[in-house]
Design a protein around this motif. Structure first.
Motif: not given
Lengths: 460, 460
Positions: A334-338, A381-382, A406-407
């Motif tokens: 989650x942190x990487x994508x954000x 991505x969610x 994710x959203x």
């Protein structure tokens, strides 16, 4: 040996700049102390190629090369060197020779070499120069660093509007103190106000009796001497300029900026943005290991604190992780994508600010566009993550939690990616310089908080 | 109302480009359908300012503006627009008018407008143009995209070496088909081989009877027509060129590249590198939300897989994390620092490759320098983290583990940061385009593996 060496191709067609073979041969001769061969090999080098060669040498080889070349060393090469190297080599060359070379350069190039020196060294060199050149350089040095006043060339061709083309051409044939190359002449009134320009190509194509006022362009771009060089570059790029008049506060002509200096500025500023976004200082490949490690330290150190914030957020959910270790496995995803979504937005924002595509007028529209993009990708991505986690862990509640996180985090990342550089800019800071530290600290903390918080609240 | 509006300052001194007030007034008049006011406000705009205005408008406002201006719309503004907008507006303007405008432009600008169009549209416009201009443009379009052949201007001043300065000036006065501005003339032999150049400023300062061969520079930089535009820009920057001869495979002169086009290339390429490093495609602020979300999706999607690798590594240590939840708290800190140290090295490497400071000759030296820098910072952060963790968690064994992991991962990050872009470049790929995906995947995986692995082995 040294004879065949001298025949080596300096610049074969498949390679730009110096060929590796040529460099190797020169280095070999330098290391062997073979002064005649070194002199022969480097005799016809363009100053820019000489500078490139110097940058490729080891420090001791550089000093040997300068010593071997002695008075034949073309000091113009110095203005093409990295700053650190330039200062190092200048201190190896006697001040007498440097002062002589400086007086021969155009003012902008002389200022470029002088501006980074210590005050004492600068004073010594200036005192050794002829009065006229000294005064011109001193006046340029009075302007702020990175201003148009520093960039400009003071020797320019200036004529009154009532002159004829013939008079102008004769004037140029007689003048001695003209710049090496120039592309337009400037027209001034009695008070030396810039009132027009004529490109050389037009003078060339006009009959001698025609008056300058009949062929001059009155729509010229005037550059205030105090203008920042980044803004000068923007004007040149936008209006496709080749040279432009520099004026003082009373709009009196004081010099001109030419495009070759602007090309340098554009490269510099582009390099600055890319390095600042990555937390690298103004380093050059010729810097030492210690210099480089030191210039990169502050960013990593700042990163240590931002990472600590993320660690504190995680530690608040220690009990949840102990109960459900899957959370520790998924939280970095989650942190990487954000972090990445935020970096994308931030890069586009910083770049759009640099190219002035993002201005006051469209800032609201661009912010809402970025947030929409972030939410759109957040939803996609969610769904992807939700399905993946559901199938892999067989836990559809966890799947829902990660989808909602994710959203939230991607939307938040998009918003931060544009608001952080905007806020830094409003506060008068360079939007590139530390955006990433704040951004990643925020996206990491929010990612862990959203994901671990939602999981704790709904699943445990 | 529209009268006072017309008096609004277009470009107040404290602001570059169009003032927000001016833009707001124009938008207001466009939305009100007040055609006379819009025409009056935009009548004296420089084409670059008109382009800036168009980019700030909403799509419907753009179409209204073009409709209002009708035949007064200066098509030169099109070449200053983002690609997507350019194509959109071209389709709103009749092909007859576009063909007419194209014939009036210099070849390089006409090619720039034509090259991105569909084959059919391009054909239609070319067929409407006069034969001479059509042939010139068709020949330029035969060169590869992004090559010097596409960038070049075909109308140039060419003289034989035996001409006198006077003959040359008379020739220029009589020619009709000269480029709008030019800075040097080219000297060719009977076979049209480029043998020298003379800057206009020198012609201007030389007496009429002097022969061109006596004043020409023979050391000119020749640009092969097939050369990539990025390499053209490098040559211009390195040798401070303002224009340069473009030659075909037999070294015959076919055109010239001027610095204004190169400035555009430099900005483009710098923007490309910065965007590619952040995983953003060739997007413009004028792209729609859907276009933007789609262009950013692939990178985030790739990131999903690289993050999954990290998750797999963590899941292998699920038991360790359950036993010692502190590991989950600290592991993102190790990964964050390694990722950042790697990004620093990677950015410096990509930039040094773009500016050709990193070449075959010094590649080994630069690699060892980067690894040394990484280890040096690795040791410093090992000490900092070790002390911090020791005091905070009161566990000096954990402190030792995190210190050792720090040295391993930062050293590894430095090595990857330079080897990944180098490997991509050797493989013929753009070193900027996907370095970060590989880099972060690697540094994350190695960080989690080193820290969790060492902890499991030594502490549990």
């Amino acid at each position: 040996m040294s004879d065949t060496a001298a025949e080596l191709d300096r610049n074969p067609e498949d390679d730009l700049g110096l060929s590796p073979d040529f460099v190797r041969t020169v280095v070999d001769r330098i290391d062997a102390g073979d002064a005649p061969a070194v002199r022969k090999l480097t005799a016809d080098l363009h100053p820019s190629d000489l500078a490139e060669l110097i940058e490729l040498l080891r420090p001791d080889e550089r000093r040997t090369l300068v010593a071997i070349l002695g008075p034949d060393f073309d000091l113009v090469a110095l203005s093409e060197l990295d700053e650190g190297l330039r200062d190092e080599l200048l201190s190896h060359i006697g001040p007498g020779r440097v002062a002589e070379a400086l007086a021969d350069l155009d003012t902008d190039d002389a200022v470029y070499l002088l501006e980074d020196m210590g005050a004492e060294e600068q004073r010594e060199l200036l005192n050794r120069m002829p009065e006229e050149e000294r005064t011109q350089i001193e006046r340029s040095l009075e302007y702020d660093e990175d201003s148009a006043g520093r960039l400009m060339q003071r020797d320019i061709v200036v004529v009154p509007p009532h002159w004829s083309v013939g008079q102008t051409i004769d004037h140029m044939r007689e003048s001695v103190d003209l710049p090496e190359t120039f592309f337009e002449i400037f027209v001034v009134d009695e008070a030396f106000h810039a009132i027009g320009t004529v490109p050389l190509s037009r003078i060339m194509r006009t009959k001698r009796p025609v008056k300058i006022s009949d062929i001059m362009d009155m729509d010229q771009t005037l550059i205030p001497a105090a203008m920042d060089q980044e803004e000068v570059a923007y004007q040149f790029e936008k209006y496709n300029l080749v040279s432009a008049a520099v004026v003082d506060e009373e709009e009196r002509l004081v010099g001109m900026v030419t495009v070759d200096d602007v090309v340098e500025v554009i490269q510099e500023e582009a390099g600055e943005d890319i390095r600042r976004l990555a937390g690298v200082g103004d380093e050059a490949l010729t810097d030492t290991v210690i210099q480089t490690a030191r210039s990169r330290f502050p960013w990593l150190f700042a990163n240590l604190f931002t990472a600590a914030i993320a660690a504190i957020v995680i530690s608040a959910f220690g009990v949840s992780i102990e109960k459900m270790v899957t959370l520790a496995i998924l939280m970095p995803v989650v942190a990487a994508l954000a972090g990445n979504a935020g970096t994308q937005t931030m890069t586009v924002t910083v770049r759009a600010m640099a190219t002035r595509d993002l201005v006051e007028f469209n800032v609201r529209r661009v912010i809402s566009r970025e947030v929409l993009v972030a939410f759109l990708n957040g939803i996609i991505f969610a769904i992807l993550m939700g399905i993946g986690v559901g199938f892999i862990f067989g836990d559809w509640q966890l799947s829902g939690v990660i989808a909602v996180s994710m959203v939230i985090t991607l939307g938040f990342a998009g918003l931060s990616g544009i608001l952080i550089p905007l806020a830094l800019d409003r506060a008068g800071a360079d939007p590139a310089i530390s955006s990433s530290v704040f951004l990643i600290a925020l996206t990491d903390a929010v990612s862990f908080l959203a994901f671990l918080g939602l999981a704790t609240w709904l699943l445990l």
